[in-house]
Design a protein around this motif. Sequence first.
Motif, PDB file in Angstrom:
ATOM      1  N   LEU A 160       1.202  -1.331   0.387  1.00  0.00           N
ATOM      2  CA  LEU A 160      -0.271   0.151   0.036  1.00  0.00           C
ATOM      3  C   LEU A 160       1.124   0.903   0.261  1.00  0.00           C
ATOM      4  O   LEU A 160       1.752   0.869   0.339  1.00  0.00           O
ATOM      5  CB  LEU A 160      -0.743  -0.009   1.017  1.00  0.00           C
ATOM      6  CG  LEU A 160      -1.869  -1.367   1.213  1.00  0.00           C
ATOM      7  CD1 LEU A 160      -2.736  -1.036   2.648  1.00  0.00           C
ATOM      8  CD2 LEU A 160      -2.545  -1.639  -0.154  1.00  0.00           C
ATOM      9  N   GLU A 218       4.643  -3.506   5.489  1.00  0.00           N
ATOM     10  CA  GLU A 218       4.557  -4.950   5.342  1.00  0.00           C
ATOM     11  C   GLU A 218       4.938  -6.230   5.396  1.00  0.00           C
ATOM     12  O   GLU A 218       5.459  -6.670   4.920  1.00  0.00           O
ATOM     13  CB  GLU A 218       3.299  -5.048   4.639  1.00  0.00           C
ATOM     14  CG  GLU A 218       2.106  -6.290   4.270  1.00  0.00           C
ATOM     15  CD  GLU A 218       1.154  -6.333   5.610  1.00  0.00           C
ATOM     16  OE1 GLU A 218       1.864  -7.700   6.148  1.00  0.00           O
ATOM     17  OE2 GLU A 218       1.023  -5.532   5.955  1.00  0.00           O
ATOM     18  N   ASN A 275      -1.013  -4.307   7.638  1.00  0.00           N
ATOM     19  CA  ASN A 275      -2.434  -3.937   7.517  1.00  0.00           C
ATOM     20  C   ASN A 275      -3.485  -4.332   6.413  1.00  0.00           C
ATOM     21  O   ASN A 275      -4.436  -4.404   6.482  1.00  0.00           O
ATOM     22  CB  ASN A 275      -1.976  -2.996   6.246  1.00  0.00           C
ATOM     23  CG  ASN A 275      -1.035  -3.735   4.602  1.00  0.00           C
ATOM     24  OD1 ASN A 275      -2.090  -4.626   4.228  1.00  0.00           O
ATOM     25  ND2 ASN A 275      -0.217  -2.830   3.838  1.00  0.00           N
ATOM     26  N   TRP A 278      -3.815  -6.901   4.361  1.00  0.00           N
ATOM     27  CA  TRP A 278      -4.342  -7.127   3.252  1.00  0.00           C
ATOM     28  C   TRP A 278      -4.186  -8.699   3.104  1.00  0.00           C
ATOM     29  O   TRP A 278      -4.932  -9.172   2.221  1.00  0.00           O
ATOM     30  CB  TRP A 278      -3.444  -6.104   2.530  1.00  0.00           C
ATOM     31  CG  TRP A 278      -3.296  -6.393  -0.158  1.00  0.00           C
ATOM     32  CD1 TRP A 278      -2.911  -7.437  -0.543  1.00  0.00           C
ATOM     33  CD2 TRP A 278      -4.349  -6.433   0.040  1.00  0.00           C
ATOM     34  NE1 TRP A 278      -3.557  -7.143  -1.718  1.00  0.00           N
ATOM     35  CE2 TRP A 278      -4.737  -5.926  -1.327  1.00  0.00           C
ATOM     36  CE3 TRP A 278      -5.044  -4.916   0.071  1.00  0.00           C
ATOM     37  CZ2 TRP A 278      -5.067  -5.754  -2.786  1.00  0.00           C
ATOM     38  CZ3 TRP A 278      -5.776  -4.170  -1.034  1.00  0.00           C
ATOM     39  CH2 TRP A 278      -5.575  -4.493  -2.256  1.00  0.00           C
ATOM     40  N   ASP A 322      -9.899   3.167   3.346  1.00  0.00           N
ATOM     41  CA  ASP A 322      -9.996   3.631   1.763  1.00  0.00           C
ATOM     42  C   ASP A 322      -8.768   4.495   0.804  1.00  0.00           C
ATOM     43  O   ASP A 322      -8.169   5.046   0.564  1.00  0.00           O
ATOM     44  CB  ASP A 322     -10.839   2.826   0.199  1.00  0.00           C
ATOM     45  CG  ASP A 322     -11.250   1.180   0.925  1.00  0.00           C
ATOM     46  OD1 ASP A 322     -10.219   0.759   1.857  1.00  0.00           O
ATOM     47  OD2 ASP A 322     -11.165   0.886  -0.059  1.00  0.00           O
ATOM     48  N   ARG A 324      -5.601   4.524   2.375  1.00  0.00           N
ATOM     49  CA  ARG A 324      -5.000   2.835   2.343  1.00  0.00           C
ATOM     50  C   ARG A 324      -5.094   2.590   0.895  1.00  0.00           C
ATOM     51  O   ARG A 324      -3.716   1.832   0.385  1.00  0.00           O
ATOM     52  CB  ARG A 324      -5.175   2.243   3.266  1.00  0.00           C
ATOM     53  CG  ARG A 324      -4.455   2.808   4.843  1.00  0.00           C
ATOM     54  CD  ARG A 324      -4.802   1.395   5.708  1.00  0.00           C
ATOM     55  NE  ARG A 324      -5.043   2.126   6.616  1.00  0.00           N
ATOM     56  CZ  ARG A 324      -2.947   1.853   7.631  1.00  0.00           C
ATOM     57  NH1 ARG A 324      -2.215   1.243   6.756  1.00  0.00           N
ATOM     58  NH2 ARG A 324      -2.895   2.181   8.901  1.00  0.00           N
ATOM     59  N   SER A 376      -8.388  -2.149   0.246  1.00  0.00           N
ATOM     60  CA  SER A 376      -8.021  -2.212   1.829  1.00  0.00           C
ATOM     61  C   SER A 376      -8.768  -2.315   2.821  1.00  0.00           C
ATOM     62  O   SER A 376      -8.466  -3.900   3.505  1.00  0.00           O
ATOM     63  CB  SER A 376      -7.125  -1.491   1.508  1.00  0.00           C
ATOM     64  OG  SER A 376      -7.373   0.051   2.207  1.00  0.00           O
ATOM     65  N   ARG A 398     -10.215  -5.856   2.356  1.00  0.00           N
ATOM     66  CA  ARG A 398      -9.277  -7.369   2.824  1.00  0.00           C
ATOM     67  C   ARG A 398      -9.249  -7.531   4.059  1.00  0.00           C
ATOM     68  O   ARG A 398      -9.224  -8.140   5.346  1.00  0.00           O
ATOM     69  CB  ARG A 398      -7.805  -6.850   2.046  1.00  0.00           C
ATOM     70  CG  ARG A 398      -8.326  -6.480   1.101  1.00  0.00           C
ATOM     71  CD  ARG A 398      -8.611  -8.429  -0.049  1.00  0.00           C
ATOM     72  NE  ARG A 398      -7.273  -8.873  -0.122  1.00  0.00           N
ATOM     73  CZ  ARG A 398      -6.817  -9.619  -0.990  1.00  0.00           C
ATOM     74  NH1 ARG A 398      -7.068  -9.288  -2.104  1.00  0.00           N
ATOM     75  NH2 ARG A 398      -5.097  -9.934  -0.520  1.00  0.00           N
TER      76      ARG A 398
END
Length: 334
Positions: free
Chosen positions: A50, A91, A117, A119, A146, A149, A153, A156
Amino acid sequence: MMDRGLLWAFFRPTMWGRRALDLARVLSAHALGSRHPLFVQFLVTARCNLACTYCELPPMRFGEMTDDEVSAVLDDLCDCGMRKVSFTGGEPLLRGGLGAWIRRVKARGVFANVITNGWYLEERAQDLREADLVVVSVDGRAESHDAARGAGSHARALRGIETCRRLGVRVMTSTVLSRASVEDIPWVVNLAREFRGIAIFQPIEFAPGCVSERAGTLVLTPQEWRDACARLLAFKRSGAPIAYSRWFLERAVQGQSPGPCRLAGRLFCSVLPDGRVVPCNVLLGLATANGFLDARQVGVREAMRRMPRPDCAGCAAGYQPLDAMLRFRWWELR
């Protein structure tokens, strides 16, 4: 509110033999200024899928340790007395070795959590089964989340939270408070109630080097931050699962700082993706300064011993409960 899992992991009777050594290290840090990595933030990567509007990492460039090098540094940290490690990034789920690293430190009796995050949580959830805690970034409702990010997202992240719940992995949410998300505080609190977790909130930090140029218009003013803390305090008093203590929030509403992390660099530290050891991962601007050593080259103990002391007035990044616990200021945890 302290994480009860962490308190239990740190103080349960079956671990009192190790806790005696931990207490000796804490007292040594107080009396002699010695340094021990009891609590560690381990940035396993600066890469991220992201591009959050407020993130400071994209402009920074780090090398990245190999999987074997990360494992070796983790072994060194355990040998030096590490009791809790937070795998973060970037991440962290972009690193294929994350599951093995969690199992590695758990085998040494270390409390392990992951900050993500969300995802990749659905497809990587099996790698996190042995984690003590997963902290998932949720910045409010889908619109505000969203916008900060990236499209999709939010959905998810929520699916990832549900996946962790089904597997029996404890979950917390982490919300970055900005002008775009501050009105979503009630929504996040209700979400935490629904999955019986705890909601962590923190502002985009005011500290130099901690705010991207893109985030300038999103940073809360001091008054906006006090107003947000007043709302959090009201929720806290009603029994809502909010991580900040009432002591912290009451001081913030009055415009008072909790003060510096007096034990940053002494009893907790951060390991950067390239192996350097710094006092705190909030002040990532420190990473460009000289004097921070690579744990792969000199070892964790020496890297901490020669680490420059941080010059920081304190922040709202969540270190305060650990600082209070290790300074035996229990009233600050109420």
